[in-house]
Design an enzyme around this catalytic site. Structure first.
Site, mmCIF file in Angstrom:
data_model
loop_
_atom_site.group_PDB
_atom_site.id
_atom_site.type_symbol
_atom_site.label_atom_id
_atom_site.label_comp_id
_atom_site.label_asym_id
_atom_site.label_seq_id
_atom_site.Cartn_x
_atom_site.Cartn_y
_atom_site.Cartn_z
ATOM 1 N N PRO A 39 98.616 4.492 -110.065
ATOM 2 C CA PRO A 39 98.963 3.880 -111.355
ATOM 3 C C PRO A 39 98.583 4.760 -112.543
ATOM 4 O O PRO A 39 99.246 4.738 -113.583
ATOM 5 C CB PRO A 39 98.172 2.570 -111.353
ATOM 6 C CG PRO A 39 97.871 2.298 -109.915
ATOM 7 C CD PRO A 39 97.713 3.639 -109.275
ATOM 8 N N ALA A 40 97.505 5.532 -112.392
ATOM 9 C CA ALA A 40 97.036 6.395 -113.486
ATOM 10 C C ALA A 40 96.460 7.670 -112.877
ATOM 11 O O ALA A 40 96.066 7.701 -111.709
ATOM 12 C CB ALA A 40 95.988 5.674 -114.325
ATOM 13 N N PRO A 168 72.762 55.309 -102.863
ATOM 14 C CA PRO A 168 72.034 56.564 -102.748
ATOM 15 C C PRO A 168 71.514 56.896 -101.352
ATOM 16 O O PRO A 168 71.087 58.018 -101.112
ATOM 17 C CB PRO A 168 70.868 56.373 -103.726
ATOM 18 C CG PRO A 168 70.643 54.893 -103.711
ATOM 19 C CD PRO A 168 72.004 54.274 -103.584
ATOM 20 N N ASP A 191 80.757 60.724 -95.600
ATOM 21 C CA ASP A 191 80.049 61.907 -96.069
ATOM 22 C C ASP A 191 78.713 62.017 -95.351
ATOM 23 O O ASP A 191 78.292 61.092 -94.641
ATOM 24 C CB ASP A 191 79.785 61.809 -97.576
ATOM 25 C CG ASP A 191 81.063 61.938 -98.396
ATOM 26 O OD1 ASP A 191 82.013 62.561 -97.903
ATOM 27 O OD2 ASP A 191 81.096 61.402 -99.520
ATOM 28 N N LYS A 213 79.979 67.234 -96.766
ATOM 29 C CA LYS A 213 79.795 68.550 -97.374
ATOM 30 C C LYS A 213 78.304 68.781 -97.603
ATOM 31 O O LYS A 213 77.539 67.845 -97.822
ATOM 32 C CB LYS A 213 80.527 68.642 -98.718
ATOM 33 C CG LYS A 213 82.020 68.334 -98.667
ATOM 34 C CD LYS A 213 82.616 68.481 -100.066
ATOM 35 C CE LYS A 213 84.113 68.196 -100.057
ATOM 36 N NZ LYS A 213 84.409 66.773 -100.124
ATOM 37 N N GLY A 244 78.562 58.478 -100.666
ATOM 38 C CA GLY A 244 77.275 58.264 -101.277
ATOM 39 C C GLY A 244 77.467 57.901 -102.737
ATOM 40 O O GLY A 244 78.427 58.319 -103.376
ATOM 41 N N GLY A 245 76.561 57.087 -103.272
ATOM 42 C CA GLY A 245 76.641 56.733 -104.683
ATOM 43 C C GLY A 245 77.860 55.892 -104.997
ATOM 44 O O GLY A 245 78.217 54.971 -104.262
ATOM 45 N N GLY A 353 66.203 60.145 -102.969
ATOM 46 C CA GLY A 353 65.916 58.886 -103.657
ATOM 47 C C GLY A 353 66.244 57.662 -102.830
ATOM 48 O O GLY A 353 67.306 57.590 -102.212
#
Length: 414
Positions: A39-40, A168, A191, A213, A244-245, A353
């Site tokens: 109804p609504a 890292p 890598d 590398k 990496g990174g 790191g």
């Protein structure tokens, strides 16, 4: 449980309140042709109707409203009405979900989670227990988000390449998105840097291609890496390029994205924690620090000094972070001093790191090359040049050294 394709098929939802609105939202996501009988309507459903997303029959439900329906949801909150809808659906051999009790309907709505092209649902088989099914769903969802499940496709499909920033080196710094990508990989092109330990977690039949590398030694040139990515994806495989990174910070990710796009291969990028930020942080070196310096300049050591970096060091207005600078450290230090940078400017060299082998070597700019040679600094390492690299910057303040004071340069490691 049964996976049901509702795209373009009529689904009748009885009820106009918030519960019905949530059900309708899910059905629209599955491209169902939704008819709402009530109804609504609550505000959310009213908007859906105004936008033409659902058909609305503004009255109490009648038995013929179920004609032609593939699925019925009843969520009126009125027990008698919901019971009637369940009975009408049963008479028509139409599955019906009863949002009131769940037990009376012929179907149940599972608690779901979606990952890639996999939809996982949890549903009670006895007395409905929504909180329990939601808790189980959440536990499964966490497992999937962390990449703990092998999500590789077992049937061939369109290949794609995902460039994943691995961070890292610490496997714990891989993002959840990175782990999910690895869980879907048929091939990982990796890598030598970054979180290589995560490769041990891959399924045994995931192909790993090492293109790493090292300084002065590039056994797989970049154009060959690009070829590998494209060729593997064109074979219908999901290829993760584990870096990496971050892929777009001296990671040659832009070249790999371009190579994929030129070949018509779908490619996406998962950002990673850059060693330019992570290595200093792991060593307790804030690249910006209130009262000391408020800007950071990141550079590639092999490209040499930029005028902006030298200007920032001369007037002590920024910290300079040098990546790939170990082999040219002596030249960089000599050129900076010759360009007018204070020879006593603090420098910190952070090796490995975030890894257990992390080591920090500190010295003044004029002495850092000799000090690095003395202790045997090796790549990979990040160089931090500027006042923030001084030892003791974050030590607790004392009477003769207040908070935010820059440590005296004569305390530098010789």
């Amino acid at each position: 449980m049964l996976g049901v394709d509702l795209a373009g098929r009529r689904v009748v939802v009885v009820g106009g309140g918030p519960v019905a609105a949530r059900r309708v939202q899910g059905l629209l996501a599955d491209a169902a042709a939704v008819v709402v009988v009530a109804p609504a309507l609550c505000e959310v459903l009213a908007d859906m109707h105004r936008w033409g997303l659902v058909e609305w029959r503004p009255r109490e439900v009648e038995e013929h409203d179920l004609d032609g329906a593939w699925l019925v949801h009843t969520a009126t909150g009125d027990r008698a009405t919901d019971d009637a809808v369940v009975a009408w659906a049963a008479a028509r051999a139409t599955f019906c979900v009863d949002a009131g009790t769940g037990a009376r309907g012929s179907a149940r709505t599972p608690a779901t989670t979606r990952h890639d092209e996999v939809l996982v649902g949890v549903v009670s088989t006895g007395t409905p227990d929504p909180r329990r099914t939601a808790a189980v769903r959440d536990a499964v969802d966490a497992h999937l988000r962390e990449g703990r499940v092998d999500l590789r496709r077992r049937r061939s499909g369109d290949g794609r390449v995902v460039l994943v920033g691995g961070g890292p080196g610490d496997v714990g710094l891989l993002t959840l998105a990175a782990r999910r990508a690895l869980a879907q990989a048929d091939v990982v092109v990796t890598d030598r840097l970054g979180p290589v330990g995560v490769l041990d977690e891959l399924a045994p039949d995931v192909e790993v291609v090492d293109v790493g590398k090292s300084p002065g030694h590039h056994p797989v040139p970049q154009h060959e890496i690009n070829r590998i990515l494209v060729e593997q994806a064109q074979r219908g495989r999901v290829v993760v390029r584990l870096k990496g990174g971050d892929p777009f910070l001296y990671g040659r990710g832009g070249e790999e994205v371009r190579a994929c796009r030129e070949a018509g291969v779908a490619v996406e990028v998962v950002p990673g924690v850059s060693s330019a930020l992570a290595a200093p942080a792991a060593a307790g070196i804030p690249l910006t620090h209130r009262g000391t310096v408020g800007a950071v300049h990141v550079m590639n050591g092999h490209d040499g000094w930029t005028s902006a970096a030298l200007t920032g060091l001369r007037d002590a207005s920024c910290t300079v972070v040098v990546l790939m600078g170990v082999t040219v450290l002596a030249d960089l230090a000599a050129e900076a001093v010759a360009a007018g940078v204070d020879p006593l400017t603090p420098v910190a060299v952070v090796e490995d790191g975030t890894l257990p082998t992390q080591r920090v070597t500190r010295a003044a700019l004029v002495d850092v090359a000799a000090r690095a040679a003395e202790v045997g600094v090796r790549a990979p390492a990040v160089l931090v040049v500027g006042a923030v690299a001084a030892e003791g910057l974050l030590d607790a303040p004392t009477a003769d050294r207040p908070t935010d004071a820059v440590p005296a340069r004569d305390t530098m490691t010789p």
